[in-house]
Design an enzyme around this catalytic site. Structure first.
Site, mmCIF file in Angstrom:
data_model
loop_
_atom_site.group_PDB
_atom_site.id
_atom_site.type_symbol
_atom_site.label_atom_id
_atom_site.label_comp_id
_atom_site.label_asym_id
_atom_site.label_seq_id
_atom_site.Cartn_x
_atom_site.Cartn_y
_atom_site.Cartn_z
ATOM 1 N N HIS A 1 0.841 -1.206 0.000
ATOM 2 C CA HIS A 1 0.000 0.000 0.000
ATOM 3 C C HIS A 1 0.874 1.254 0.000
ATOM 4 O O HIS A 1 0.590 2.217 -0.716
ATOM 5 C CB HIS A 1 -0.875 0.063 1.261
ATOM 6 C CG HIS A 1 -1.895 -1.024 1.391
ATOM 7 N ND1 HIS A 1 -2.004 -1.824 2.497
ATOM 8 C CD2 HIS A 1 -2.895 -1.415 0.553
ATOM 9 C CE1 HIS A 1 -3.013 -2.662 2.352
ATOM 10 N NE2 HIS A 1 -3.570 -2.440 1.177
ATOM 11 N N LYS B 1 -15.983 -7.612 3.755
ATOM 12 C CA LYS B 1 -15.046 -7.940 4.846
ATOM 13 C C LYS B 1 -15.615 -7.548 6.204
ATOM 14 O O LYS B 1 -14.960 -7.718 7.226
ATOM 15 C CB LYS B 1 -13.715 -7.213 4.614
ATOM 16 C CG LYS B 1 -12.997 -7.661 3.348
ATOM 17 C CD LYS B 1 -11.670 -6.929 3.180
ATOM 18 C CE LYS B 1 -10.962 -7.348 1.900
ATOM 19 N NZ LYS B 1 -9.804 -6.482 1.598
ATOM 20 N N ARG C 1 -2.083 -5.818 -8.529
ATOM 21 C CA ARG C 1 -1.002 -6.783 -8.316
ATOM 22 C C ARG C 1 -0.901 -7.783 -9.466
ATOM 23 O O ARG C 1 0.151 -8.023 -10.009
ATOM 24 C CB ARG C 1 -1.229 -7.552 -7.011
ATOM 25 C CG ARG C 1 -0.860 -6.755 -5.797
ATOM 26 C CD ARG C 1 -1.363 -7.385 -4.550
ATOM 27 N NE ARG C 1 -2.810 -7.529 -4.626
ATOM 28 C CZ ARG C 1 -3.593 -7.815 -3.604
ATOM 29 N NH1 ARG C 1 -3.068 -8.031 -2.436
ATOM 30 N NH2 ARG C 1 -4.892 -7.901 -3.749
ATOM 31 N N SER D 1 -2.916 -7.627 2.878
ATOM 32 C CA SER D 1 -3.165 -7.573 4.323
ATOM 33 C C SER D 1 -3.480 -8.971 4.847
ATOM 34 O O SER D 1 -3.060 -9.331 5.951
ATOM 35 C CB SER D 1 -4.341 -6.641 4.630
ATOM 36 O OG SER D 1 -4.066 -5.339 4.179
#
Ligand code: PNS
Length: 170
Positions: free
Chosen positions: A24, A48, A99, A137
């Site tokens: 990040h 989430k 990514r 994360s």
């Protein structure tokens, strides 16, 4: 010619940041070189919800600690639609890190939805640096939770904050 001062170009980097990682930070630092002001926005991800490890305040505190060297970066949080926040702050861009191809479909869908909801902002994708390709994360949480070393994934100044919360919690 207009006598008005040009409006500052504000970008928003939204995410769960649960917790922030070196991946990040790489994206935030690069966005800070492109835009006049970058808002790192701790946002609500309904997918989430309930499974977060850090409270919103804790996540903001961790982000503040690791972005204090960036003068044009500030930290905020928002519980509603990202589009509402973009409109209210007159942001011209959403900055996201990409990514891998696996990120693309989901990010592309969100970019189109956000553009529909608020046409005033473009989504800008920055490719993640190769060393952060696999970093997320959840990877950090899993490694720390199982007692592994996360020092290459998160900055030194927040290592103990993260470890003390996650260490051997899985
Ligand atoms: O780090 P994440 O969890 O992948 O980030 C996803 C996030 C928080 C950016 C996304 O869920 C979001 O934008 N949430 C705000 C609510 C919203 O606007 N949802 C519609 C997006 S199309």
């Amino acid at each position: 010619m207009s006598s008005e001062a040009p409006r500052k170009r504000i970008a928003v980097c939204p995410g769960s940041f649960d917790p922030i990682t070196k991946g990040h930070i790489d994206i935030i630092e690069r966005a800070a070189k492109i835009f006049d002001k970058v808002i790192v926005l701790v946002s609500f991800n309904p997918n989430k919800s309930g499974s977060e490890s850090f409270t919103i305040e804790e996540r903001m505190m961790l982000i503040l600690k690791v972005t204090k060297h960036l003068e044009n970066v500030l930290v905020d949080c928002h519980h509603g639609l990202l589009a509402e926040y973009l409109e209210r702050t007159h942001a011209c861009a959403i900055v996201k890190g990409l990514r891998a191809v696996s990120d693309f479909e989901y990010e592309f869908q969100m970019a189109l939805a956000n553009k529909q909801l608020y046409p005033g902002a473009e989504t800008v994708f920055l490719t993640t640096s190769t060393e952060n390709m696999y970093l997320s994360s959840s990877v950090v949480k899993q490694i720390a939770g199982l007692g592994g070393d996360i020092s290459s994934f998160v900055p030194q100044e927040i290592l103990s904050d993260i470890n003390s919360r996650l260490f051997r919690k899985i």
